[in-house]
Design a protein around this motif. Structure first.
Motif, PDB file in Angstrom:
ATOM      1  N   GLN A 124      59.372  27.805 -12.563  1.00 21.75           N
ATOM      2  CA  GLN A 124      58.526  28.982 -12.799  1.00 21.75           C
ATOM      3  C   GLN A 124      57.998  29.005 -14.224  1.00 21.75           C
ATOM      4  O   GLN A 124      56.845  29.405 -14.461  1.00 21.75           O
ATOM      5  CB  GLN A 124      59.321  30.254 -12.509  1.00 21.75           C
ATOM      6  CG  GLN A 124      58.461  31.513 -12.546  1.00 21.75           C
ATOM      7  CD  GLN A 124      59.271  32.755 -12.304  1.00 21.75           C
ATOM      8  OE1 GLN A 124      60.015  33.207 -13.169  1.00 21.75           O
ATOM      9  NE2 GLN A 124      59.147  33.325 -11.118  1.00 21.75           N
ATOM     10  N   ARG A 125      58.798  28.577 -15.183  1.00 20.10           N
ATOM     11  CA  ARG A 125      58.316  28.516 -16.561  1.00 20.10           C
ATOM     12  C   ARG A 125      57.216  27.470 -16.712  1.00 20.10           C
ATOM     13  O   ARG A 125      56.287  27.648 -17.497  1.00 20.10           O
ATOM     14  CB  ARG A 125      59.483  28.190 -17.498  1.00 20.10           C
ATOM     15  CG  ARG A 125      60.454  29.339 -17.684  1.00 20.10           C
ATOM     16  CD  ARG A 125      61.645  28.915 -18.514  1.00 20.10           C
ATOM     17  NE  ARG A 125      62.581  30.026 -18.709  1.00 20.10           N
ATOM     18  CZ  ARG A 125      63.799  29.892 -19.219  1.00 20.10           C
ATOM     19  NH1 ARG A 125      64.237  28.688 -19.581  1.00 20.10           N
ATOM     20  NH2 ARG A 125      64.587  30.932 -19.366  1.00 20.10           N
ATOM     21  N   ALA A 126      57.345  26.370 -15.969  1.00 12.37           N
ATOM     22  CA  ALA A 126      56.350  25.298 -16.072  1.00 12.37           C
ATOM     23  C   ALA A 126      55.047  25.667 -15.383  1.00 12.37           C
ATOM     24  O   ALA A 126      53.969  25.304 -15.858  1.00 12.37           O
ATOM     25  CB  ALA A 126      56.910  24.008 -15.470  1.00 12.37           C
ATOM     26  N   CYS A 127      55.145  26.378 -14.252  1.00 10.56           N
ATOM     27  CA  CYS A 127      53.951  26.798 -13.518  1.00 10.56           C
ATOM     28  C   CYS A 127      54.269  28.102 -12.797  1.00 10.56           C
ATOM     29  O   CYS A 127      54.895  28.102 -11.734  1.00 10.56           O
ATOM     30  CB  CYS A 127      53.514  25.731 -12.509  1.00 10.56           C
ATOM     31  SG  CYS A 127      52.041  26.178 -11.566  1.00 10.56           S
ATOM     32  N   GLU A 177      56.710  20.743  -9.781  1.00 11.83           N
ATOM     33  CA  GLU A 177      56.935  20.294  -8.405  1.00 11.83           C
ATOM     34  C   GLU A 177      58.278  19.590  -8.251  1.00 11.83           C
ATOM     35  O   GLU A 177      58.995  19.793  -7.266  1.00 11.83           O
ATOM     36  CB  GLU A 177      55.799  19.362  -7.949  1.00 11.83           C
ATOM     37  CG  GLU A 177      54.525  20.086  -7.596  1.00 11.83           C
ATOM     38  CD  GLU A 177      53.508  20.002  -8.720  1.00 11.83           C
ATOM     39  OE1 GLU A 177      53.929  19.727  -9.867  1.00 11.83           O
ATOM     40  OE2 GLU A 177      52.312  20.229  -8.460  1.00 11.83           O
ATOM     41  N   THR A 178      58.641  18.765  -9.229  1.00 14.29           N
ATOM     42  CA  THR A 178      59.918  18.056  -9.143  1.00 14.29           C
ATOM     43  C   THR A 178      61.091  19.020  -9.283  1.00 14.29           C
ATOM     44  O   THR A 178      62.112  18.880  -8.595  1.00 14.29           O
ATOM     45  CB  THR A 178      59.993  16.969 -10.232  1.00 14.29           C
ATOM     46  OG1 THR A 178      58.883  16.084 -10.083  1.00 14.29           O
ATOM     47  CG2 THR A 178      61.275  16.170 -10.106  1.00 14.29           C
ATOM     48  N   HIS A 179      60.978  20.004 -10.158  1.00 12.62           N
ATOM     49  CA  HIS A 179      62.035  21.021 -10.263  1.00 12.62           C
ATOM     50  C   HIS A 179      62.209  21.752  -8.927  1.00 12.62           C
ATOM     51  O   HIS A 179      63.347  21.992  -8.479  1.00 12.62           O
ATOM     52  CB  HIS A 179      61.692  22.024 -11.365  1.00 12.62           C
ATOM     53  CG  HIS A 179      62.066  21.571 -12.742  1.00 12.62           C
ATOM     54  ND1 HIS A 179      63.374  21.383 -13.144  1.00 12.62           N
ATOM     55  CD2 HIS A 179      61.290  21.274 -13.822  1.00 12.62           C
ATOM     56  CE1 HIS A 179      63.401  20.989 -14.402  1.00 12.62           C
ATOM     57  NE2 HIS A 179      62.149  20.916 -14.842  1.00 12.62           N
ATOM     58  N   GLN A 180      61.097  22.092  -8.292  1.00 13.29           N
ATOM     59  CA  GLN A 180      61.211  22.789  -7.018  1.00 13.29           C
ATOM     60  C   GLN A 180      61.800  21.877  -5.939  1.00 13.29           C
ATOM     61  O   GLN A 180      62.614  22.320  -5.115  1.00 13.29           O
ATOM     62  CB  GLN A 180      59.839  23.303  -6.554  1.00 13.29           C
ATOM     63  CG  GLN A 180      59.936  24.141  -5.287  1.00 13.29           C
ATOM     64  CD  GLN A 180      58.607  24.699  -4.855  1.00 13.29           C
ATOM     65  OE1 GLN A 180      57.565  24.124  -5.137  1.00 13.29           O
ATOM     66  NE2 GLN A 180      58.628  25.828  -4.170  1.00 13.29           N
ATOM     67  N   GLU A 181      61.409  20.599  -5.939  1.00 15.17           N
ATOM     68  CA  GLU A 181      61.970  19.661  -4.970  1.00 15.17           C
ATOM     69  C   GLU A 181      63.480  19.511  -5.159  1.00 15.17           C
ATOM     70  O   GLU A 181      64.239  19.464  -4.182  1.00 15.17           O
ATOM     71  CB  GLU A 181      61.281  18.302  -5.108  1.00 15.17           C
ATOM     72  CG  GLU A 181      59.831  18.305  -4.640  1.00 15.17           C
ATOM     73  CD  GLU A 181      59.037  17.139  -5.194  1.00 15.17           C
ATOM     74  OE1 GLU A 181      59.658  16.272  -5.857  1.00 15.17           O
ATOM     75  OE2 GLU A 181      57.819  17.090  -4.963  1.00 15.17           O
ATOM     76  N   LEU A 182      63.915  19.452  -6.416  1.00 14.22           N
ATOM     77  CA  LEU A 182      65.351  19.368  -6.681  1.00 14.22           C
ATOM     78  C   LEU A 182      66.070  20.632  -6.221  1.00 14.22           C
ATOM     79  O   LEU A 182      67.174  20.561  -5.650  1.00 14.22           O
ATOM     80  CB  LEU A 182      65.582  19.141  -8.181  1.00 14.22           C
ATOM     81  CG  LEU A 182      65.695  17.691  -8.630  1.00 14.22           C
ATOM     82  CD1 LEU A 182      65.647  17.592 -10.143  1.00 14.22           C
ATOM     83  CD2 LEU A 182      66.959  17.047  -8.091  1.00 14.22           C
ATOM     84  N   PRO A 204      59.982  16.500 -18.134  1.00 14.00           N
ATOM     85  CA  PRO A 204      60.863  17.654 -17.923  1.00 14.00           C
ATOM     86  C   PRO A 204      60.148  18.935 -17.511  1.00 14.00           C
ATOM     87  O   PRO A 204      60.817  19.869 -17.064  1.00 14.00           O
ATOM     88  CB  PRO A 204      61.543  17.824 -19.296  1.00 14.00           C
ATOM     89  CG  PRO A 204      60.620  17.171 -20.266  1.00 14.00           C
ATOM     90  CD  PRO A 204      59.982  16.041 -19.531  1.00 14.00           C
ATOM     91  N   ASP A 205      58.838  19.016 -17.680  1.00  9.57           N
ATOM     92  CA  ASP A 205      58.131  20.240 -17.292  1.00  9.57           C
ATOM     93  C   ASP A 205      57.338  20.064 -16.012  1.00  9.57           C
ATOM     94  O   ASP A 205      56.348  20.767 -15.788  1.00  9.57           O
ATOM     95  CB  ASP A 205      57.213  20.691 -18.430  1.00  9.57           C
ATOM     96  CG  ASP A 205      56.194  19.627 -18.823  1.00  9.57           C
ATOM     97  OD1 ASP A 205      56.345  18.467 -18.388  1.00  9.57           O
ATOM     98  OD2 ASP A 205      55.239  19.949 -19.567  1.00  9.57           O
TER      99      ASP A 205
END
Length: 883
Positions: free
Chosen positions: A645-648, A565-570, A561-562
């Motif tokens: 942003q919270r993750a990186c 890169e995957t959050h940004q891709e989504l 969940p953290d």
């Protein structure tokens, strides 16, 4: 640990009785052999397979111990395990919020503060650190397995032989592929992300690094096969050998005559791998081979067999050279080294390393976190390069940035312990030619240390596991003899009982299972990357496939969940779905307007929101928030961006996207100014980010931020000036200088020569020249003398002081006589002023220095033709200064 002997295959092959141990060795050797052929193990899904092999070997070793628990026995492990285990502890500490660091340098505390706003841990990207920690865990297991499975001489000979054969096969494949290169690895896999390949490696430097490890094994095999029997024979002869050079030569020739098939095969393998390293065109790999050869030769010569050793080295070198010449590959090698120091001086790595050093004062003790270099260095960049440095291509610098002084100290301690153990074993036994264990260890560790200064190869999975096993085998052998024959006791840890050994194995198995789970989770996420095309138009990805991809990514994200890169891709996929659906609506409303796709850009939506705010229609923003297209897509996209942003917090694209979607969270002041300022701080040299940040700030009426962003953008990419000028409208030159033109003499001089070169624009040229001269004098202390004189010459030329300009340019070329680009520029300027003979002389010098450059030859031909066509009584005009 001592096991009861038995008469079976395990005893005859590896020197012990346990079938479990035999299977553990075979599984580990198989993993080491497969790893380089799977593109060096660079992809996460192949790492799952390779790491499972290493962990399987650990499981078999642990099982082999269980029947021995009630029996008396003990095991001594090498001290080198301590710094590697400490590195695992350091990685764990980096993931703990309790150990978040405070700013170390007031000058850079802004960047450190940006990190701490989002990430309370010492690591700036915990998910990446966790993955890297999993890789280090498996490397630790490989090191341990090398120490416990390959302690005996018989097992080490098998290790050397198998690695040597694998390296020779890889070198053979690499040379064949090079001779029949079609642009694809294995002739079927295209290089989608570029690269400079050799054999199965995308990066030739990584391939050369692996081959150097195999050369270390081949050296051990050669020394063992050629000198073992002779050493025993000479040692039992009873006669003191003659020191007469003629007698030594005769003894050497006698030994050559007694070489058998195994001896010749070992030497052939070594020569072939040396040729493979040279053919890879890796200068770092060749340098590592040369350095380790000199060190190993010196150590062997000290053993008193200098005639034989030097003869073998010369023979191997000649055989490698003959093979390369026969394959007609010498031209490529000559071109690779032809640039020499000039190519290295222009290497983008040299620009990156000083910038990376600026990270260290902000994160001095624990570093930025393992696996975070690719984001950590970007806020500290002072010069723009189009290359994204995923690694530093310098493992010592990367280790310092990611691990701080603690991480660098542990790395150096592990290297030092390996070298000390090898040299202590060599001194204690005084028989390098009989027992080449120390030689193998020194060759392996020194070759990787040299490579690590110019490459990230030692961190690649195939290279990392092979190095770990070789170092473990050498230090494990030393630990076995610690306290005897002059080897210090502290090179081995205290004796461990069989019960404690089994407990350690069980604990490591549990930790390895967690590491495998982490790598598998990342591999599952990354395996879907290639399914996403570039989203440049409305039909780049069909709607049904897009929805399926979003749902699949969202489901997989639960395992990690953290993952920023995957959050940004989504978020990108959701923004694309919004654009795709908005495009359909706009096309219907505008009857297929060809600009409809551009109008769906979130930047256009951002501009619309700012217009509503300025016109006092802020209430309509609430209507936009309720729009189904925005509610179903952009709201979810923003949530993923916030999570990313919270993750990186140092990912460059996220802040710009959050700024454009700020109206979804703040309808009263939706400028997103904080995000825009973060974007500029996080990536201070990327022209695309700076340009877009300036545009958004300009639309929002943040003139100071807009001017600052565009000024920085033009400093790194002058080609953006027409776009910025168009957005600002017709501004007087003086106003442009005040607002957006960078404090760069090069930019101002280029602008004067390109835009204001007309006859009626002398005043503008003089204004820009005056401004450039002021910046030039202010920067004189930081500029090389030749560069300062060249730029000052251009200033004087714009001021119509041509004689002074020509003299300054000649002075600059006297300080940098080999700079052909400057000479070419000087020749063109002389030609424009009618100084044809002087221009011709400079063009001739350019052609002499770089005859392969067609533009130089073309200019020289044109100048000679102009000189011939000029009237015979005409001559070059005399320049005079116009004050």
């Amino acid at each position: 640990m001592r096991l009861a002997p038995s008469r079976n295959m395990a005893v005859s092959v590896f020197g012990d009785a346990s079938w479990d141990l035999l299977l553990a060795r075979l599984l580990l050797l198989g993993t080491l052999c497969v790893a380089p052929w799977l593109f060096g193990g660079v992809e996460p899904h192949t790492q799952v397979l390779l790491f499972a092999g290493v962990c399987g070997s650990l499981a078999l070793w642990t099982v082999s111990i269980l029947p021995q628990i009630r029996r008396r026995g003990s095991l001594r492990l090498p001290t080198v395990l301590v710094p590697v285990a400490s590195a695992l502890l350091l990685g764990s500490i980096q993931l703990m919020p309790l150990f978040a660091q405070q700013p170390g340098s007031p000058a850079n505390s802004t960047v450190e503060g940006l990190v701490r706003e989002s990430t309370p841990t010492a690591s700036i990207y915990p998910a990446s650190t966790r993955y890297e920690l999993a890789r280090v865990s498996v490397a630790f297991v490989a090191l341990l397995m090398g120490a416990v499975l390959f302690q005996t001489r018989q097992s080490q000979v098998w290790l050397w032989g198998i690695l040597a054969l694998n390296g020779a096969a890889l070198a053979f494949f690499g040379i064949v592929q090079q001779l029949s290169w079609n642009g694809k690895l294995y002739w079927i896999h295209p290089l989608l992300k570029g690269g400079q390949p050799f054999a199965s490696y995308v990066n030739r430097n990584n391939a050369a690094g692996y081959l150097n490890l195999c050369v270390a094994a081949a050296v051990g095999l050669c020394v063992w096969s050629c000198f073992d029997e002779l050493s025993h024979r000479e040692g039992s002869g009873g006669n003191f050998p003659s020191r007469n050079p003629r007698d030594r030569l005769m003894r050497f020739l006698g030994k050559v005559s007694r070489l058998n098939a195994l001896n010749l095969a070992a030497f052939s393998i070594l020569a072939f791998m040396a040729a493979g390293i040279v053919c890879s065109l890796s200068r770092g790999g060749m340098l590592a081979l040369a350095v380790t050869t000199l060190v190993a030769t010196g150590l062997l010569v000290r053993s008193g067999r200098w005639v034989g050793i030097l003869g073998c080295v010369v023979a191997i070198a000649l055989a490698s050279f003959w093979l390369i010449s026969w394959l007609e590959l010498t031209d490529g090698i000559g071109k690779r080294w032809g640039g020499g120091l000039t190519d290295f001086a222009h290497d983008s790595r040299l620009a990156n390393w000083p910038d990376a050093m600026r990270v260290i004062p902000d994160f001095p003790l624990l570093g930025t976190g393992f696996g975070t270099y690719r984001y950590a260095y970007q806020p500290y960049e002072s010069r723009y390069t189009a290359v994204w440095f995923y690694n530093a291509d310098n493992q010592f610098l990367e280790g310092w940035v990611e691990g701080g002084i603690v991480g660098l100290g542990l790395m150096l301690a592990a290297i030092a312990l390996t070298i000390i153990a090898a040299t202590a074993y060599a001194r204690g036994h005084r028989m390098l030619s009989q027992d080449p264990v120390a030689l193998v260890g020194l060759w392996a560790i020194l070759s990787q240390c040299v490579s690590a200064f110019f490459d990230f190869g030692p961190a690649l999975v195939a290279n990392m596991l092979t190095l770990a096993v070789l170092v473990g085998a050498v230090t494990g052998r030393v630990a076995r003899h610690a306290g005897s024959t002059g080897i210090p006791k502290w090179l081995a840890l205290p004796h461990m009982s069989t019960g404690w050994t089994a407990a350690v194995g069980a604990i490591l198995l549990g930790h390895s299972a967690m590491a495998l789970r982490e790598v598998h989770a990342l591999a599952t996420l990354r395996d879907t990357d290639d399914r996403v095309p570039e989203l440049r138009s409305a039909d780049s990805l069909p709607g049904a496939q897009l929805t399926e991809l979003i749902d699949r990514r969202s489901g997989l994200l639960k395992t990690r969940p953290d993952d920023a890169e995957t959050h940004q891709e989504l978020a990108d996929l959701l923004i694309y779905r919004y654009r795709q659906q908005a495009f359909v609506v706009l096309s219907q409303q505008t009857d297929g307007n060809r600009f409809a796709w551009n109008l769906t850009d979130p930047a256009v939506l951002y501009a619309k929101v700012q217009t509503l705010v300025r016109s006092g229609q802020g209430a309509r923003i609430n209507e936009l928030q309720k729009d189904p297209l925005i509610r179903d897509n952009l709201v979810a996209a923003r949530l993923h961006l916030v999570a990313a942003q919270r993750a990186c917090p140092l990912m460059p694209k996220i802040d710009l996207q959050l700024a454009m979607l700020d109206f979804l969270a703040n309808s009263t002041d939706p400028t997103g100014e904080a995000h825009l300022r973060r974007a500029v701080a996080v990536t201070p040299t990327r022209p695309d980010v700076l340009f877009l940040a300036g545009f958004l700030a300009h639309v929002a009426g943040l003139d100071d931020l807009s001017n600052e962003s565009w000024r920085s953008c033009l400093r790194f990419d002058p080609q953006k000036f027409p776009q910025i000028e168009k957005l600002l409208g017709k501004l007087p030159l003086q106003e442009q200088i005040r607002r957006i033109l960078p404090e760069s003499p090069e930019f101002l001089l280029a602008l004067a020569n390109q835009k204001y070169a007309g006859e009626g624009q002398r005043a503008e040229r003089h204004l820009l020249a005056e401004q450039a001269e002021g910046f030039l004098h202010a920067q004189q202390a930081r500029l090389p003398a030749a560069e300062y004189l060249r730029l000052l010459a251009q200033v004087r030329s714009l001021q119509d002081r041509n004689a002074t300009a020509e003299e300054l340019f000649r002075q600059a070329l006297q300080l940098a006589p080999l700079n052909v680009e400057w000479r070419f520029q000087f020749a063109q300027q002389l030609r424009q002023r009618g100084r044809l003979k002087a221009a011709c002389a400079q063009a001739e010098a350019c052609v002499s220095l770089s005859p392969e450059r067609p533009e130089f030859r073309k200019l020289l031909a044109e100048l000679r033709l102009q000189v011939l066509r000029r009237p015979s009584d005409a001559s070059d005009p005399e320049d005079s200064d116009v004050q």
